[in-house]
Structures are given as C-alpha cells and as structure tokens.
Design a protein around this motif. Sequence first.
Motif, PDB file in Angstrom:
ATOM      1  N   THR A 105      -5.662 -34.575 -12.828  1.00 48.36           N
ATOM      2  CA  THR A 105      -4.557 -34.589 -11.874  1.00 48.36           C
ATOM      3  C   THR A 105      -3.827 -33.253 -11.952  1.00 48.36           C
ATOM      4  OG1 THR A 105      -4.282 -36.964 -12.209  1.00 48.36           O
ATOM      5  CG2 THR A 105      -2.484 -35.809 -11.123  1.00 48.36           C
ATOM      6  N   PRO A 106      -3.604 -32.578 -10.834  1.00 50.14           N
ATOM      7  CA  PRO A 106      -2.901 -31.287 -10.887  1.00 50.14           C
ATOM      8  C   PRO A 106      -1.563 -31.415 -11.617  1.00 50.14           C
ATOM      9  CG  PRO A 106      -3.816 -31.639  -8.700  1.00 50.14           C
ATOM     10  CD  PRO A 106      -4.021 -32.922  -9.462  1.00 50.14           C
ATOM     11  N   PRO A 107      -1.281 -30.542 -12.560  1.00 48.19           N
ATOM     12  CA  PRO A 107      -0.042 -30.670 -13.349  1.00 48.19           C
ATOM     13  C   PRO A 107       1.221 -30.679 -12.502  1.00 48.19           C
ATOM     14  CG  PRO A 107      -1.534 -29.088 -14.369  1.00 48.19           C
ATOM     15  CD  PRO A 107      -2.114 -29.433 -13.039  1.00 48.19           C
ATOM     16  N   HIS A 108       1.239 -29.920 -11.394  1.00 49.35           N
ATOM     17  CA  HIS A 108       2.472 -29.876 -10.599  1.00 49.35           C
ATOM     18  C   HIS A 108       2.730 -31.198  -9.901  1.00 49.35           C
ATOM     19  CE1 HIS A 108      -0.791 -28.394  -7.942  1.00 49.35           C
ATOM     20  NE2 HIS A 108      -0.126 -28.996  -6.968  1.00 49.35           N
ATOM     21  N   TYR A 109       1.715 -32.071  -9.757  1.00 51.18           N
ATOM     22  CA  TYR A 109       1.952 -33.403  -9.226  1.00 51.18           C
ATOM     23  C   TYR A 109       2.799 -34.221 -10.192  1.00 51.18           C
ATOM     24  CZ  TYR A 109      -1.604 -32.969  -5.542  1.00 51.18           C
ATOM     25  OH  TYR A 109      -2.322 -32.604  -4.435  1.00 51.18           O
ATOM     26  N   LEU A 110       2.541 -34.046 -11.494  1.00 48.21           N
ATOM     27  CA  LEU A 110       3.203 -34.865 -12.511  1.00 48.21           C
ATOM     28  C   LEU A 110       4.523 -34.254 -12.967  1.00 48.21           C
ATOM     29  CD1 LEU A 110       0.036 -35.683 -14.673  1.00 48.21           C
ATOM     30  CD2 LEU A 110       1.039 -37.055 -12.852  1.00 48.21           C
ATOM     31  N   LEU A 111       4.562 -32.934 -13.032  1.00 48.12           N
ATOM     32  CA  LEU A 111       5.770 -32.272 -13.527  1.00 48.12           C
ATOM     33  C   LEU A 111       6.789 -32.031 -12.428  1.00 48.12           C
ATOM     34  CD1 LEU A 111       4.065 -29.691 -15.900  1.00 48.12           C
ATOM     35  CD2 LEU A 111       5.306 -31.744 -16.575  1.00 48.12           C
ATOM     36  N   GLY A 112       6.339 -32.018 -11.173  1.00 46.46           N
ATOM     37  CA  GLY A 112       7.260 -31.824 -10.059  1.00 46.46           C
ATOM     38  C   GLY A 112       7.842 -30.438  -9.988  1.00 46.46           C
ATOM     39  N   SER A 113       7.141 -29.443 -10.530  1.00 42.24           N
ATOM     40  CA  SER A 113       7.667 -28.078 -10.518  1.00 42.24           C
ATOM     41  C   SER A 113       6.600 -27.130 -10.004  1.00 42.24           C
ATOM     42  CB  SER A 113       8.103 -27.643 -11.923  1.00 42.24           C
ATOM     43  OG  SER A 113       7.020 -27.714 -12.828  1.00 42.24           O
ATOM     44  N   MET A 114       6.972 -26.286  -9.057  1.00 35.56           N
ATOM     45  CA  MET A 114       6.090 -25.260  -8.509  1.00 35.56           C
ATOM     46  C   MET A 114       6.877 -23.960  -8.437  1.00 35.56           C
ATOM     47  SD  MET A 114       4.309 -27.445  -5.432  1.00 35.56           S
ATOM     48  CE  MET A 114       3.402 -26.016  -4.862  1.00 35.56           C
ATOM     49  N   VAL A 115       6.499 -22.999  -9.257  1.00 35.73           N
ATOM     50  CA  VAL A 115       7.230 -21.734  -9.317  1.00 35.73           C
ATOM     51  C   VAL A 115       6.252 -20.592  -9.090  1.00 35.73           C
ATOM     52  CG1 VAL A 115       8.697 -20.239 -10.712  1.00 35.73           C
ATOM     53  CG2 VAL A 115       8.876 -22.733 -10.934  1.00 35.73           C
ATOM     54  N   ASN A 116       6.424 -19.897  -7.965  1.00 33.41           N
ATOM     55  CA  ASN A 116       5.644 -18.695  -7.663  1.00 33.41           C
ATOM     56  C   ASN A 116       4.138 -18.934  -7.773  1.00 33.41           C
ATOM     57  OD1 ASN A 116       8.010 -17.209  -7.269  1.00 33.41           O
ATOM     58  ND2 ASN A 116       8.152 -16.683  -9.443  1.00 33.41           N
ATOM     59  N   LEU A 117       3.657 -20.046  -7.205  1.00 32.64           N
ATOM     60  CA  LEU A 117       2.233 -20.343  -7.241  1.00 32.64           C
ATOM     61  C   LEU A 117       1.580 -19.823  -5.958  1.00 32.64           C
ATOM     62  CD1 LEU A 117       2.131 -23.974  -8.685  1.00 32.64           C
ATOM     63  CD2 LEU A 117       1.696 -21.827  -9.864  1.00 32.64           C
ATOM     64  N   SER A 118       0.539 -19.042  -6.111  1.00 30.83           N
ATOM     65  CA  SER A 118      -0.184 -18.532  -4.952  1.00 30.83           C
ATOM     66  C   SER A 118      -1.124 -19.612  -4.424  1.00 30.83           C
ATOM     67  CB  SER A 118      -0.990 -17.291  -5.336  1.00 30.83           C
ATOM     68  OG  SER A 118      -1.983 -17.635  -6.291  1.00 30.83           O
ATOM     69  N   ALA A 119      -1.669 -19.375  -3.227  1.00 30.12           N
ATOM     70  CA  ALA A 119      -2.617 -20.331  -2.652  1.00 30.12           C
ATOM     71  C   ALA A 119      -3.848 -20.465  -3.540  1.00 30.12           C
ATOM     72  CB  ALA A 119      -3.014 -19.878  -1.247  1.00 30.12           C
ATOM     73  N   GLU A 120      -4.298 -19.347  -4.132  1.00 34.43           N
ATOM     74  CA  GLU A 120      -5.461 -19.404  -5.018  1.00 34.43           C
ATOM     75  C   GLU A 120      -5.159 -20.208  -6.274  1.00 34.43           C
ATOM     76  OE1 GLU A 120      -4.220 -16.735  -3.646  1.00 34.43           O
ATOM     77  OE2 GLU A 120      -5.800 -16.152  -2.236  1.00 34.43           O
ATOM     78  N   ALA A 121      -3.940 -20.071  -6.800  1.00 26.98           N
ATOM     79  CA  ALA A 121      -3.583 -20.824  -7.997  1.00 26.98           C
ATOM     80  C   ALA A 121      -3.500 -22.311  -7.710  1.00 26.98           C
ATOM     81  CB  ALA A 121      -2.244 -20.312  -8.546  1.00 26.98           C
ATOM     82  N   LEU A 122      -2.945 -22.689  -6.549  1.00 25.37           N
ATOM     83  CA  LEU A 122      -2.887 -24.101  -6.181  1.00 25.37           C
ATOM     84  C   LEU A 122      -4.281 -24.682  -6.000  1.00 25.37           C
ATOM     85  CD1 LEU A 122       0.073 -24.134  -3.628  1.00 25.37           C
ATOM     86  CD2 LEU A 122       0.015 -25.216  -5.883  1.00 25.37           C
ATOM     87  N   LYS A 123      -5.167 -23.906  -5.376  1.00 27.31           N
ATOM     88  CA  LYS A 123      -6.527 -24.379  -5.175  1.00 27.31           C
ATOM     89  C   LYS A 123      -7.243 -24.565  -6.507  1.00 27.31           C
ATOM     90  CE  LYS A 123     -10.610 -23.494  -2.353  1.00 27.31           C
ATOM     91  NZ  LYS A 123     -11.225 -22.608  -1.324  1.00 27.31           N
TER      92      LYS A 123
END
Length: 458
Positions: free
Chosen positions: A324-342
Amino acid sequence: MPQPPAVESPEWWRDRLYAALCKRTEETNKYDHYYECEHPLPFLHEKARDPFRRLLKMSRANYCELVVDAFVGRLEVAGFQSDIEGDADDKAWRLWQENNLDGGSQLAFLEAAIRGNAYLMVEPDQRGGFRITPEHPTQVIVAYRPEAPGVPAAALKLWLDDWTGRLCCTVYLPGKIYKFDAQEPKAGGKPVWARRQVKGEQWGGKNVLGEVPFGELSNRPRMLKPGASELRSVTGIQDRINKTIADRMMTQEFAAFPQKWVTGMEIPQDENGQDIEPFDVAVNKILIAEENGAKFGQFAAADLTGYLKGKEADVHDIAAITSTPPHYLLGSMVNLSAEALKAAEAGLIHKIYQRRRFLEEGLERTMRLAGIASSQARIVWKSPEWRTEGELVDALVKMSTLGVPREVLWERWGATPQEIERWRRLNEEALQRAMSSDLAAEYGPKPPPDPDDDPQVE
C-alpha cells in the motif's frame, strides 16, 4: 446409534460442508472485525482497565480498512471482449447490467479481500435468462474433487430464515439440488436437519445447469490452500499501533501537562491534622505563596516523540507488507513528483494485476454457467493506474505515429468495449457523410453560371 450417511450422499455433503463453513467463518470473523474497526482493546492490567477504558476505545486507528479499500477500489470490470465475430460482447454486458453486477461485483471483491473468498451464484430465471447474485462467504462454500483440483463437486448455501426462525440450507450437486432446514441450534450445538419441502417442487429436484452453480472469487490462493485475507499479515501490527496510541494518550492525560513543585512553604492542614493540597493547578491559575523563602518550579513535560515515531514505523511496516503506498496511510505528501508517486504505487499496481488473475477465473466460470463461453467473452478491467490526461494523450499520440490502430488507442485511453463500438460507429457515419458530401460536390448538378460573372457577356 444412527448410521453415518453414505459418502457423497446429500446428507453426507450437507454435514461435511456445514462443518467446513462454520470452521471457516469462525477463522475469518477476526479479519471482518479488524476491517470494521472492532479491534481488541490494547492490553492493560485488570485493575487499570476500567479507569482507562475511555482512552482505550479512543486508541483504535483503523489502518486495516485503508489497506483493503486501496486495493478493492481499483478493481472494476469495464466490459467483455471476444476475438470472434458476433454479439458475444454485447450479450455478456447486457447480462452483467441486468443483474446489477457493477455494484454486486464490488461487494464480492470486498468480501474476498477481507475473508479470502466470495461467490457469484447463477440461477435460471422465469424469463428464460439467468439471475446472478453475489453470495457472502459465511453463507456459501464449495468443495472440489480431490483427484481433480478446480472441478467443483458440491456446494452448500446456508442462511437463517428470520421470518420462521428456521436454519435453512441447500446442497447443490451437479445433477440434483437438495433442501434441508432445522431449528436454529443453541450456541455450540448442532442442528437437527430435516428435508425442506417447497410447494410445487419435488425434493431432490433437477439441477438444470448440470454443474455446481457458483463461481468462486479467491483472493491470493495457493496450490493446496484456499484464498486468504489481505489482512492476514497485518493484524499484529495493527495491535501494536493501537497499543502505542493508548500509551501515548495516557501519557498525554497524566504527564504531558508540566507538574509544578514548591519549596519553602508550610503545608496547611485540616482540623483532623491531614495535609491539604495548597494549590488547584491549572493552565489559567496563578500560584501565590506568602512565605518569603518559597520557591516555585516545574518538571519537564513528557516527550511524546518516541510514541509518534513508533507509530509511524509500524505504519511503514503495514505499507511494505501490503504494498500500500505509504502516503495513503500516513496522509502526508510533501514535494512528491509524478515519477515519485508512480514509483510509490508500483507495488500496489503489481498486486492488483496479480490478484485479478484469480478473480477472473471465478468471473469467467460465472459467465460460462450463464451461457456465455469464457473463450468468447473475456473480462476487460479498467486500468488501475492513475495518470494525468496530459501524460496519457502524449503517450497515445506517440503510439499513433507507429501505426497503432485507433481502437487500440481508445482501449489504452480507458474506453470500455461499448464506448469503443459507439465511437467506431460514429466515425463510420461521419466518414459516410463526408464521402457523400464530396461526391455530391464533384458529380452533382452544377448551378447555371451567372452572366454577370462571364467576361465575354457585355
């Protein structure tokens, strides 16, 4: 003493499958409780449990629900696609829509992710078609032949008729259907079954399908083991998180507010000589002492950083184990690029593709039971990958320069087979109109020339 029923008799299958269903339900209830945020309360000593019960109930943070929903939310059937000419695709999709399986399949996928298995039941209806219904894994179980894994031998459907208070079950064999009922047993007791007679039906009626009428949707099965819950490996981590939150809340309750101290003053006493607490300490109070030598101070507040880091580490463990993507569980997204999210979602996408292979087996069997051959109409899923329209259009334009057919590009765009067929038809109609217009302009009657435009006419 009554003789046990003969092997593979209706009574033998009834007793065997009922025992197996009860055992499986008891084992998988745990995962249902975790999904519904009914976790066990964190451990405390019995003497401390009652005073802190309010804090314990507040300590449950339900990450199990997020794990399941992140997975099931990207399972969506878009249509059916065949490699032969005909209306197999439309026939399959009409059957799907008539039985409200857009929502029904989601219910089945959810239960399969939580409990490991779910079912779709196929029955002939009165109109000459078929009725397909999602079935809960606590009410249905299918047995397979030991010498031929994957070949259903029998199935049991169990339910409580709350209108009559009777426990009912139906045994499905490839050739026959047998119905039983019993008085609802007491806790731990076994039902005493009797034949259930239905008006207008013969007991032991014919199974017109000729097969066990269930398609089984299995989540992460193994060769000699049935499907398993997505939560099987993370319930212990969920308990750790709840314990960490409970400890943090008790620390906040009793140690986060800095404790005050005072020296150099006399402690007052009551008429019985018992010491009286000299101050009512609060954030909006001022401490005053009349003694000249009185000194005030405070202890440092409890540091909660360790609890917060401990919880975050456990959440990362859940993310790693369940993909499960960590940002789904932690609820935090800081300066994430499209490549990093993918990249963060790559594990989840891979898991979805892997799980879908086994779900397809049950879906295709269901459609085959309903008269749609699986070789003629395979399952088409909506893409689980989320991309921006700009990225997708750019990729499709580049693919078109390589000669990729438009229909394939539409499919990559995410269009359903029904949308692709409609777009193809609209394109053909537009092309025909354009050709008719061009032919009319080239070979149709011409208007007479205007004398005013002829230079030879004076």
